[in-house]
Design a protein around this motif. Structure first.
Motif, PDB file in Angstrom:
ATOM      1  N   LYS A  38      20.241   5.521 -60.239  1.00 58.80           N
ATOM      2  CA  LYS A  38      19.978   4.103 -60.510  1.00 58.80           C
ATOM      3  C   LYS A  38      21.175   3.244 -60.117  1.00 58.80           C
ATOM      4  N   GLY A  39      22.367   3.714 -60.430  1.00 61.65           N
ATOM      5  CA  GLY A  39      23.577   2.991 -60.043  1.00 61.65           C
ATOM      6  C   GLY A  39      23.712   2.876 -58.535  1.00 61.65           C
ATOM      7  N   GLN A  40      23.405   3.950 -57.834  1.00 68.66           N
ATOM      8  CA  GLN A  40      23.475   3.944 -56.366  1.00 68.66           C
ATOM      9  C   GLN A  40      22.456   2.975 -55.774  1.00 68.66           C
ATOM     10  N   ILE A  41      21.244   2.949 -56.327  1.00 71.28           N
ATOM     11  CA  ILE A  41      20.208   2.041 -55.846  1.00 71.28           C
ATOM     12  C   ILE A  41      20.660   0.601 -56.037  1.00 71.28           C
ATOM     13  N   ASN A  42      21.147   0.278 -57.235  1.00 71.48           N
ATOM     14  CA  ASN A  42      21.611  -1.084 -57.510  1.00 71.48           C
ATOM     15  C   ASN A  42      22.762  -1.473 -56.593  1.00 71.48           C
ATOM     16  N   SER A  43      23.702  -0.576 -56.405  1.00 67.31           N
ATOM     17  CA  SER A  43      24.842  -0.843 -55.533  1.00 67.31           C
ATOM     18  C   SER A  43      24.387  -1.078 -54.093  1.00 67.31           C
ATOM     19  N   THR A  44      23.479  -0.261 -53.621  1.00 62.48           N
ATOM     20  CA  THR A  44      22.992  -0.369 -52.247  1.00 62.48           C
ATOM     21  C   THR A  44      22.282  -1.691 -52.003  1.00 62.48           C
ATOM     22  N   ILE A  45      21.393  -2.088 -52.917  1.00 64.15           N
ATOM     23  CA  ILE A  45      20.664  -3.338 -52.675  1.00 64.15           C
ATOM     24  C   ILE A  45      21.564  -4.558 -52.841  1.00 64.15           C
ATOM     25  N   HIS A  46      22.542  -4.497 -53.739  1.00 69.53           N
ATOM     26  CA  HIS A  46      23.492  -5.612 -53.855  1.00 69.53           C
ATOM     27  C   HIS A  46      24.341  -5.711 -52.595  1.00 69.53           C
ATOM     28  N   ASP A  47      24.768  -4.574 -52.060  1.00 73.65           N
ATOM     29  CA  ASP A  47      25.536  -4.581 -50.812  1.00 73.65           C
ATOM     30  C   ASP A  47      24.705  -5.148 -49.666  1.00 73.65           C
ATOM     31  N   GLU A  48      23.434  -4.735 -49.583  1.00 74.13           N
ATOM     32  CA  GLU A  48      22.590  -5.221 -48.494  1.00 74.13           C
ATOM     33  C   GLU A  48      22.334  -6.719 -48.626  1.00 74.13           C
ATOM     34  N   SER A  49      22.084  -7.182 -49.844  1.00 72.97           N
ATOM     35  CA  SER A  49      21.857  -8.612 -50.056  1.00 72.97           C
ATOM     36  C   SER A  49      23.090  -9.412 -49.644  1.00 72.97           C
ATOM     37  N   SER A  50      24.258  -8.972 -50.064  1.00 68.64           N
ATOM     38  CA  SER A  50      25.504  -9.659 -49.684  1.00 68.64           C
ATOM     39  C   SER A  50      25.728  -9.608 -48.185  1.00 68.64           C
ATOM     40  N   SER A  51      25.420  -8.475 -47.577  1.00 67.60           N
ATOM     41  CA  SER A  51      25.598  -8.315 -46.130  1.00 67.60           C
ATOM     42  C   SER A  51      24.677  -9.262 -45.358  1.00 67.60           C
ATOM     43  N   VAL A  52      23.424  -9.360 -45.776  1.00 61.16           N
ATOM     44  CA  VAL A  52      22.475 -10.252 -45.107  1.00 61.16           C
ATOM     45  C   VAL A  52      22.952 -11.692 -45.211  1.00 61.16           C
ATOM     46  N   THR A  53      23.321 -12.116 -46.419  1.00 64.26           N
ATOM     47  CA  THR A  53      23.797 -13.484 -46.623  1.00 64.26           C
ATOM     48  C   THR A  53      25.037 -13.751 -45.779  1.00 64.26           C
ATOM     49  N   SER A  54      25.967 -12.814 -45.772  1.00 63.65           N
ATOM     50  CA  SER A  54      27.202 -12.969 -45.012  1.00 63.65           C
ATOM     51  C   SER A  54      26.931 -13.058 -43.511  1.00 63.65           C
ATOM     52  N   ARG A  55      26.085 -12.181 -42.998  1.00 66.12           N
ATOM     53  CA  ARG A  55      25.780 -12.202 -41.562  1.00 66.12           C
ATOM     54  C   ARG A  55      25.136 -13.521 -41.149  1.00 66.12           C
ATOM     55  N   LEU A  56      24.198 -14.013 -41.958  1.00 63.07           N
ATOM     56  CA  LEU A  56      23.537 -15.267 -41.617  1.00 63.07           C
ATOM     57  C   LEU A  56      24.507 -16.442 -41.731  1.00 63.07           C
ATOM     58  N   ALA A  57      25.311 -16.453 -42.782  1.00 70.40           N
ATOM     59  CA  ALA A  57      26.276 -17.543 -42.970  1.00 70.40           C
ATOM     60  C   ALA A  57      27.315 -17.553 -41.851  1.00 70.40           C
ATOM     61  N   ASN A  58      27.790 -16.388 -41.443  1.00 74.41           N
ATOM     62  CA  ASN A  58      28.770 -16.325 -40.351  1.00 74.41           C
ATOM     63  C   ASN A  58      28.192 -16.872 -39.056  1.00 74.41           C
ATOM     64  N   GLY A  59      26.921 -16.617 -38.814  1.00 70.98           N
ATOM     65  CA  GLY A  59      26.272 -17.163 -37.628  1.00 70.98           C
ATOM     66  C   GLY A  59      26.128 -18.673 -37.685  1.00 70.98           C
ATOM     67  N   LEU A  60      26.052 -19.218 -38.905  1.00 72.76           N
ATOM     68  CA  LEU A  60      25.861 -20.662 -39.067  1.00 72.76           C
ATOM     69  C   LEU A  60      27.162 -21.438 -39.210  1.00 72.76           C
ATOM     70  N   ARG A  61      28.265 -20.770 -39.479  1.00 71.25           N
ATOM     71  CA  ARG A  61      29.529 -21.477 -39.744  1.00 71.25           C
ATOM     72  C   ARG A  61      29.987 -22.334 -38.555  1.00 71.25           C
ATOM     73  N   GLY A  62      29.655 -21.930 -37.357  1.00 74.14           N
ATOM     74  CA  GLY A  62      30.041 -22.716 -36.183  1.00 74.14           C
ATOM     75  C   GLY A  62      28.966 -23.679 -35.724  1.00 74.14           C
ATOM     76  N   ALA A  63      27.888 -23.829 -36.500  1.00 76.70           N
ATOM     77  CA  ALA A  63      26.779 -24.704 -36.101  1.00 76.70           C
ATOM     78  C   ALA A  63      27.224 -26.164 -36.104  1.00 76.70           C
ATOM     79  N   TYR A  64      26.852 -26.874 -35.061  1.00 72.36           N
ATOM     80  CA  TYR A  64      27.171 -28.293 -35.007  1.00 72.36           C
ATOM     81  C   TYR A  64      25.918 -29.152 -34.907  1.00 72.36           C
ATOM     82  N   GLN A  65      24.782 -28.525 -34.607  1.00 67.22           N
ATOM     83  CA  GLN A  65      23.542 -29.286 -34.510  1.00 67.22           C
ATOM     84  C   GLN A  65      22.372 -28.417 -34.956  1.00 67.22           C
ATOM     85  N   VAL A  66      21.544 -28.972 -35.839  1.00 72.75           N
ATOM     86  CA  VAL A  66      20.318 -28.296 -36.258  1.00 72.75           C
ATOM     87  C   VAL A  66      19.199 -28.826 -35.375  1.00 72.75           C
ATOM     88  N   GLN A  67      18.466 -27.914 -34.732  1.00 75.08           N
ATOM     89  CA  GLN A  67      17.370 -28.340 -33.869  1.00 75.08           C
ATOM     90  C   GLN A  67      16.034 -28.341 -34.594  1.00 75.08           C
TER      91      GLN A  67
END
Length: 191
Positions: A38-67
């Motif tokens: 159970k601990g491993q499952i919780n750790s894995t999904i929290h890591d994946e959630s943080s990773s997804v958010t981080s990857r998307l945010a990093n892609g948007l940090r240099g955004a200058y125009q929303v289309q």
């Protein structure tokens, strides 16, 4: 010299006591492994959630125009690095449990840029996204940090909130959520 031997009753009692101790040990081991899993499952999904958010945010940090922008899709023009000469068109799209990131490098054409769909690179960011209308992938805010209605006017967007909720592959009832806010590059006031 008289040899003492064990009677059948004594052997049965000893076997019974050892069996009970063995069952207790097996149950303890099973419970310990269950807690660990159970601990491993919780750790894995929290890591994946943080990773997804981080990857998307990093892609948007240099955004200058929303289309274009909705709760499930966002297309921006972005400079990934300060030394970039041409912008990159990024589209993040959520369809069911899949979130895809499509990148098209811009090419100079006169005084503007051309983004050829044939050169698009699409990558899956996650295949375990929880589609939830009350907690969308994207929320948009104006300059006074007021939530904009969906779909927002792209000219009013100053801040983008990215929220990822993912589920476990092992136990789909377990979910984890993480969120971050990203300000458009050309609208930052702390530079």
């Amino acid at each position: 010299m008289k040899r003492h031997t064990f009677s059948l009753v004594e052997l049965l009692v000893a076997m019974g006591v050892l069996s009970i101790l063995g069952l207790i040990l097996i149950q303890f081991t099973r419970d310990s492994y269950s807690i660990y899993l159970k601990g491993q499952i919780n750790s894995t999904i929290h890591d994946e959630s943080s990773s997804v958010t981080s990857r998307l945010a990093n892609g948007l940090r240099g955004a200058y125009q929303v289309q274009s922008a909705t709760n499930t899709t966002l297309t921006t023009l972005t400079y990934f690095a300060p030394a970039d000469v041409t912008p990159t068109k990024i589209t993040i799209q959520q369809a069911g449990s899949v979130v895809n990131l499509t990148i098209i490098q811009g090419v100079v054409a006169g005084n503007s840029y051309v983004f050829d769909p044939a050169s698009a690179i699409t990558k899956s960011v996650t295949t375990h996204f929880v589609s939830n209308p009350t907690v969308p992938l994207f929320k948009y805010y104006d300059e006074s940090n007021t939530l904009l209605a969906n779909p927002p006017a792209v000219s009013a967007i100053h801040l983008i909130e990215v929220t990822s909720t993912v589920f476990s592959q092992i136990d789909t009832t377990k979910t984890a959520q993480s969120a971050t806010k990203v300000q458009l590059r050309n609208l930052k006031t702390n530079l």
